[in-house]
Each structure stands twice: as C-alpha cells, then as structure tokens.
Design an enzyme around this catalytic site. Structure first.
Site, short mmCIF file in Angstrom:
data_model
loop_
_atom_site.label_atom_id
_atom_site.label_comp_id
_atom_site.label_asym_id
_atom_site.label_seq_id
_atom_site.Cartn_x
_atom_site.Cartn_y
_atom_site.Cartn_z
N ASP A 350 -16.10 21.86 -38.98
CA ASP A 350 -17.51 21.55 -39.19
C ASP A 350 -17.72 20.05 -39.38
O ASP A 350 -16.81 19.32 -39.75
CB ASP A 350 -18.05 22.30 -40.40
N GLU A 351 -18.94 19.61 -39.11
CA GLU A 351 -19.41 18.27 -39.44
C GLU A 351 -18.49 17.16 -38.94
O GLU A 351 -18.26 16.17 -39.64
CB GLU A 351 -19.65 18.16 -40.95
#
Length: 581
Positions: A350-351
């Site tokens: 993620d991210e």
C-alpha cells in the site's frame, strides 16, 4: 420452526439469553440448571478433565484432543471464575427477584459429551479460507446433559464458547442458567474474520497480544493480522539480519524474537485463530535505512508530505540487485519459521509513493511507465519467495488496482478504500478481504496525531480532525455489509474482513477500549451475516441489549471493553428504553 422464531425473538428483547455472535438457529426453554466443579466430560468417548488452567501441548504439530482439552479448561474458567452478576440487565432493583432461588431443589449440569465427527488435518490448524469447518451443534437438556457435535476441533472450540455464554453468576456466588433446554445449530458466514494489529508504530507487549487473541476467540473471530514492521520501527527479530531490530527497534527489549513469534502463533492456534504476519513492501520500509541505507530511498526526505503518507519516509529501491539479496536472506530466515503455523504471508504494497523514486539512484523518475514494470518485477520475485516457503501471498489493493500489477490467482487482496474498490476487485476475479476504512478502521475519528504549528496550518487544520473521521462507532461498524451491491459470483470472492487498529495513538494502555466491543460488532457481521435468515438487516434494537451483555462478559474475563450505553438503557433489556424518536 415457530418455536425457533419465538426463541430468537426472546433473545433479542430480554437479557437471557443474549449470545454473541448470534447463532444461526437457537431454541431455548425456561428451566434452571446449575453448574459447578464436577462435570463429566468426554471427547469421542475419552474422558477429559473439567479443570482450570490446563495448558495444551505446543506446536508446530497439534493434537485435536489437546486443542479440545485446552478449550474445555478455558470454558471452566469463564463459566465458574470469570463470570458476572447481570444486575445491569434486569429491571432496576429486581435482580434478586429475577435470580433463581438458592433454597429450591437444584438440577446440575453433570455431563458434557463432545463428539467430533471429522478428522483434523494439518490444514485445520493453518487453513486457507474455506479449509476448516467451524460449524457445530449444541444441546443442553433439562436433566443437565450437554452435548456438542462438530466436524473439527475448531468447531468444538466455537461451541464451547457458546456453552460458556449460557451461564451467569448468582449474586450469592453459584453459577446458573435459566434457559434449558437449549438447541443451537451454528456456522460462520465468512471464512476470514479478523483484526489487524499494528505492532510497529507502537510496540505491544506479549501479554497484550495474548489478551487480544483471547478476545478474538470469544468473539468467534479467527485471524490476527500482525502488521509487524513499518518505517517507524522494526521490532521483528530476524536472526540472519540482527541489525534490523538492533538499530530499528524503539528500545532494547521491545522486540519479538523467533521464540516469541512461535509462542504467539501457538497460543492463537490453540484458540482457533491463525496469525498472519505482514512485512509491508516496497513502501513503509524506511526504518531499514538505519541498518541498510544502501537499499532504501527517501529516508528523511523533506517535506515528507511530498514523499510518503506519514513520517518518516522510506521505500525499498526498485532497481537495485542488493534488494533481492536482502529480501532473499530475510524471507529464507523468516518464512520457514512462520509456515508451520500459517497458510499466508502478507507482503503489503500500500501507499507506494512514486515521488520517492525520483530520489532513487536506481530509478530517478516518478514516471508510471518506468515504475510500473519495476513494481511488476518486484512483486513477481517477492511472491515467488512466499510460495517457495509454502505460503500464499496477500497484498493491499493498490498493487492490482492502482499500480496495475498482475498477481497470481492464489493471491488474496486486502481492500481498504471502499465498496467501489471491492466491486472492481471481485469483478476482476480477485479474492478479497475487506477493511473498508469508512466503516472498519477503529483508529479513525480520534483527532489529529500530528503537531500543528501556529499560523496558516493551525487555522487550516482546526479543529484538528484526523484524515478518516468520524469515529467508527459500533453502530456504524454493525451497519456494514461486506457483500452489498455485488453479484453472487462477486460475493463469493469476498472471503471476509478485518477491522483495522493502526497504532499512531494506540498502545497497550488503550488497546482494549479501542478494539472492544466495536470489533465485536464486526465479529457478528462476519460470523452471523449482516442479514438474518429472512433476508432482513439485523437491527441495532436486536443487537444493543446483546452487545451490552457481551461487554459485561468481556469485562469479567479481563478485557477493558468500553460501555455501549448507560445503565438506564440496559436495565430490563428493552432496546426501546433508549430509542431515537
């Protein structure tokens, strides 16, 4: 059938019997039974002890009988020692009138017969979604004979939890139930029912993790997702790379050794729970710069808002052969230690901030056309490492959804960005677990943790809310249907869900009150389903009295769960006492 309907209705409007999560079918009576230190327990014909504090033999090989013996022992303690007097649930000052009389002739529960109809395999204790049957049947006769039938030892554990919830403590001390005879048939609606516990932003002591595992098992949840490392700290000891924790832990001793991890996983399996470890990558990896600066990009980059979601920044370099050597060494050490206890390993994803790759000497750009193929190569190699260890990879949704990385059919995708994301993922054939932040992020709505300087930033950020408010109350959590708006084929791909407890402002002091009983609301959605057998949404009027009672049980068992209402609302078990008009 009518008697079952009436019995379920009775459950929802009185304090007795308020089971959590609500079973699939329940039939109860109005006879009183007592229970004490002498119960004859058999498991497939063999006697097992009705005693407190039995500790089953450990893993990595597990015995069904040992699992059941441990479950029985915990039930004994929950029933006889860690029970509660339900004065908050009866009408004001009427507890004594409602309790059974002590001087009347008593019938005791004298026998508990446990029959496991199936044979456990290694997959029972570290299952992929759908590989273990958790269903059970439970009966309790007016003569004091209890019987549990289940396919697996895990199903037996779920039945023992339900059995323990039938009993209360009398104000004078003895333990009783007022609802015999009992007939319950039960099974979960979702295979994956969990909590994400962030142990990297704030370290959690072992006893806190054990207590959380206990509470998970009481709520018939079956997954503990340990977000083990992040850019802030590296508490996970890797003997092949000791410098990671030696330089990356917050302090000496705030680490999880291989012995600790095996103990956590064993403790969980003995309670029907699978621990899934996550080492997020290639993002959220900055802390490794303290020990391996040559494989990290963006460590200490400023302003951090340009380069990462929160400070400190730092990601694995994407085109550096040293990263492969590092990850080979890391996974060759860690994954063989995890695989005897779990079927999954979470690789994160993620991210990932593409701006950090402007700073990466092996990339030098934030161009998607360049970074995309490098991410694909990274995921292919990393998931090969996971499969080599006999584990199934899990990823955050950005990997397939935002970065257009192709993943294997075996990969489970964890979605946190909402219903549209789940619709898209399942429409593309991905297996999904949901952690929809709009409903199931328990850290949200508690205010900003970043310091805001005076001036323009102060004015612009007043009144200092966090990014994902409002607070996710149990009512909001309970309203979420993970399969809403999906076709039947898409719904089948939603394996379950996890509530998230990201730990920027959570530690061992406030963890219980952050998790419970809000996670219990998600637990019932995942076990019992958002809708009932008639296809109707389960209501707050049904849930509130049962959840208030369930909170009392958790308190009695040592978990400091928050109240859901004032006592005025709970006394009498009438949800209309505090209804919005």
């Amino acid at each position: 059938m009518l008697s079952k309907v009436l019995s379920v209705l009775l459950l929802t409007v009185t304090s007795v019997q308020a089971l959590w999560p609500i079973p699939e079918t329940v039939s109860t009576g109005n006879s009183t039974l007592w229970i004490g230190d002498f119960v004859l327990v058999t498991y497939n014909g063999d006697k097992i002890p009705w005693v407190r504090n039995y500790i089953p033999f450990g893993g990595p090989k597990f015995s069904s009988k040992e699992i059941v013996k441990g479950g029985v022992s915990r039930a004994v303690k929950n029933i006889l020692d860690d029970n509660f007097v339900p004065w908050k649930l009866y009408p004001r000052l009427e507890l004594e009138k409602s309790e059974p009389g002590l001087w009347k002739p008593k019938t005791y529960v004298t026998r508990l017969e446990i029959i496991q109809t199936g044979k456990d395999t290694a997959k029972t204790f570290k299952p992929l979604a759908g590989e273990v049957d958790e269903s059970y049947n439970l009966t309790l006769s007016v003569s004091g004979n209890a019987k549990i039938t289940a396919v697996s030892s895990t199903g037996v554990l779920r039945a023992l939890e339900t059995f323990s919830q039938l009993f209360y403590k009398h104000s004078a001390g003895p333990i009783y139930t007022k609802v015999a005879p009992v007939h319950i048939s039960d099974c979960p609606q979702y295979d994956h029912r969990g909590i994400l516990l962030d142990v990297s932003r704030n370290y959690l002591p072992l006893d806190t993790i054990y207590r959380t595992i206990d509470a998970l098992s009481w709520n018939k949840m079956n997954r503990l997702h340990m977000h083990a490392t992040d850019s802030q700290s590296w508490p996970l000891e890797i003997p092949a790379l000791p410098e990671l924790h030696q330089k990356g832990a917050y302090a000496r001793g705030l680490t999880y050794s291989p012995v600790d991890m095996a103990a956590i996983q064993t403790y969980a399996i003995q309670r029907g729970i699978e621990v899934i470890v996550e080492i997020d990558s290639p993002g959220h990896f900055g802390i490794a710069a303290l020990s391996h600066p040559d494989i990290i990009t963006g460590w200490g980059a400023s302003p951090w808002t340009t380069y990462c979601a929160e400070p400190p920044c730092g990601q694995l370099q994407l085109n550096n052969p040293k990263v492969d050597t590092f990850l080979d060494k890391l996974t060759d050490d860690l994954l063989p230690r995890l695989s005897p206890y779990s079927a999954y390993f979470h690789t994160g994803g993620d991210e990932v901030n593409f701006n950090e790759y402007n700073l990466d000497p092996t990339v030098g750009t934030n161009d998607t056309a360049v970074i995309g193929p490098l991410l694909q190569k990274f995921i292919d190699k990393h998931h090969a490492r996971v499969r080599k260890a006999g584990l199934v990879p899990m990823v955050w949704e950005e990997i397939p959804a935002d970065y257009n990385v192709t993943i294997g059919d075996d990969v489970v995708v964890q979605s946190w960005l909402g219903d549209e994301a789940i619709k898209s993922l399942t429409a593309n054939g991905h297996k999904v677990i949901t952690s929809n932040y709009n409903y199931w992020y328990l850290d949200c709505g508690r205010g900003q943790w970043l310091n805001i300087p005076e001036g323009e930033a102060f004015e612009g950020n007043w009144p200092f809310n966090d990014w994902c408010g409002p607070t996710k109350s149990w009512r909001l959590i309970y309203s979420y249907d993970p399969r809403a708006g999906l076709t039947d084929e898409e719904a089948e791909l939603v394996l379950g869900g996890e509530v998230g407890a990201w730990a920027e402002t959570i530690d061992e002091v406030n963890l219980d009150s952050i998790l419970w009983p809000r996670a219990s609301a998600a637990g019932e959605v995942l076990w019992s389903g958002r809708v009932d057998a008639a296809g109707e949404n389960r209501t707050q009027l049904d849930a509130a009295p049962r959840l208030a009672e369930w909170r009392e049980r958790m308190l009695a068992r040592g978990v400091r769960a928050d109240p859901i209402q004032m006592v005025f609302c709970t006394q009498g078990g009438n949800p209309n006492t505090c209804v919005l008009e």
